[in-house]
Write a protein that holds these residues in place. Structure first.
Motif, PDB file in Angstrom:
ATOM      1  N   ARG A 181       0.820  -1.197   0.000  1.00 57.60           N
ATOM      2  CA  ARG A 181       0.000   0.000   0.000  1.00 57.60           C
ATOM      3  C   ARG A 181       0.862   1.258   0.000  1.00 57.60           C
ATOM      4  N   PHE A 182       0.393   2.260  -0.714  1.00 59.63           N
ATOM      5  CA  PHE A 182       0.929   3.616  -0.624  1.00 59.63           C
ATOM      6  C   PHE A 182      -0.212   4.584  -0.847  1.00 59.63           C
ATOM      7  N   CYS A 183      -0.379   5.533   0.036  1.00 54.55           N
ATOM      8  CA  CYS A 183      -1.400   6.549  -0.167  1.00 54.55           C
ATOM      9  C   CYS A 183      -1.130   7.753   0.723  1.00 54.55           C
ATOM     10  N   ASN A 184      -1.755   8.856   0.347  1.00 48.86           N
ATOM     11  CA  ASN A 184      -1.694  10.077   1.130  1.00 48.86           C
ATOM     12  C   ASN A 184      -3.028  10.324   1.818  1.00 48.86           C
ATOM     13  N   LYS A 185      -3.013  11.234   2.752  1.00 54.19           N
ATOM     14  CA  LYS A 185      -4.246  11.657   3.399  1.00 54.19           C
ATOM     15  C   LYS A 185      -5.182  12.253   2.357  1.00 54.19           C
ATOM     16  N   LEU A 186      -6.482  12.018   2.506  1.00 53.02           N
ATOM     17  CA  LEU A 186      -7.469  12.527   1.565  1.00 53.02           C
ATOM     18  C   LEU A 186      -7.252  14.006   1.269  1.00 53.02           C
ATOM     19  N   ASN A 187      -7.354  14.342  -0.013  1.00 46.77           N
ATOM     20  CA  ASN A 187      -7.294  15.726  -0.493  1.00 46.77           C
ATOM     21  C   ASN A 187      -5.918  16.367  -0.333  1.00 46.77           C
ATOM     22  N   ASN A 188      -4.896  15.529  -0.106  1.00 43.20           N
ATOM     23  CA  ASN A 188      -3.527  16.016   0.057  1.00 43.20           C
ATOM     24  C   ASN A 188      -2.584  15.231  -0.839  1.00 43.20           C
ATOM     25  N   VAL A 189      -1.497  15.859  -1.226  1.00 44.08           N
ATOM     26  CA  VAL A 189      -0.416  15.176  -1.922  1.00 44.08           C
ATOM     27  C   VAL A 189       0.885  15.594  -1.253  1.00 44.08           C
TER      28      VAL A 189
END
Length: 238
Positions: A181-189
């Motif tokens: 898995r890799f992801c950022n916080k919602l609405n952020n990059v």
């Protein structure tokens, strides 16, 4: 010459179009110019992004009920064809728009350059606890939580804003590890976040081979090239 135009559009197509237009970005409905003899539901010319709205009832492959000559890879092939014209084609199902609406909007904000930007060098790198890993992935990743061996996060103002996890390879037995898995916080990059996390991840795997999989219905896989992965073509994982 013939002008091809649908008489009506689904409510979800209209809602997605309205959301993008609320960001002051122009959207075309029903584009036939990108792929020969194929329609792209929504097209954003200033970003070279197309959006397919796939109703699960009509777009699911079922060899027992569908046409015998139906191509089970038609959505993948359409994405590849769009890519030949440098168009990033995103597929959004009706289920995702209804039940993962925050995730879909966050994806669109990121793709359209409207997400809030955080610089990775301003973030603190540290291990993520299992409980925080589960909560963050459940909320911020399309595929949700999966158990991992290592979970590393970037914290901005003491808040987790990006995560990368690895574990044992599930499908490819030639690889010892899998980037799960890799992801950022919602609405952020997090700019530079993937690279910073991956370099730290490498310190855990002792130069062992690592594999990962890209959902190209949402992403183009370019992040893997940046991280140094070698592309292996696989149309499905069983």
């Amino acid at each position: 010459f013939a002008i091809r135009q649908r008489a009506c559009y689904s409510m979800i197509e209209i809602q997605i179009k309205q959301f993008i237009e609320s960001l002051n970005i122009e959207v075309e409905h029903s584009n036939w110019d990108i792929i020969e003899n194929k329609e792209i539901d929504l097209y954003i010319p200033t970003k070279n992004i197309g959006i397919e709205v796939d109703g699960l009832y009509w777009h699911s492959y079922n060899p027992d009920k569908g046409p015998k000559n139906e191509d089970r890879y038609k959505h993948l092939n359409k994405t590849i064809d769009a890519g030949k014209s440098n168009v990033d084609l995103i597929h959004i199902t009706d289920y995702e728009w209804r039940f993962k609406n925050d995730l879909v909007k966050s994806l669109l904000l990121t793709k359209l350059g409207k997400a809030t930007k955080i610089v990775a060098r301003k973030c603190q790198l540290r291990a993520v606890s299992p409980s925080e890993e589960r909560e963050f992935l459940t909320k911020n990743h399309f595929q949700g939580y999966i158990a991992s061996k290592y979970a590393i996060g970037l914290y901005f103002n003491n808040e987790l804003v990006s995560i990368m996890t690895i574990g044992s390879s599930r499908f490819d037995k030639d690889s010892k590890y899998e980037l799960l898995r890799f992801c950022n916080k919602l609405n952020n990059v997090v700019v530079g976040g993937a690279n910073k996390l991956f370099l730290n991840i490498l310190s855990y795997i002792d130069n062992e081979q690592i594999i990962s999989y890209c959902d190209i219905s949402k992403f183009n896989g370019k992040i893997y090239e940046i991280l140094g992965f070698t592309k292996v073509d696989r149309k499905s994982v069983v």
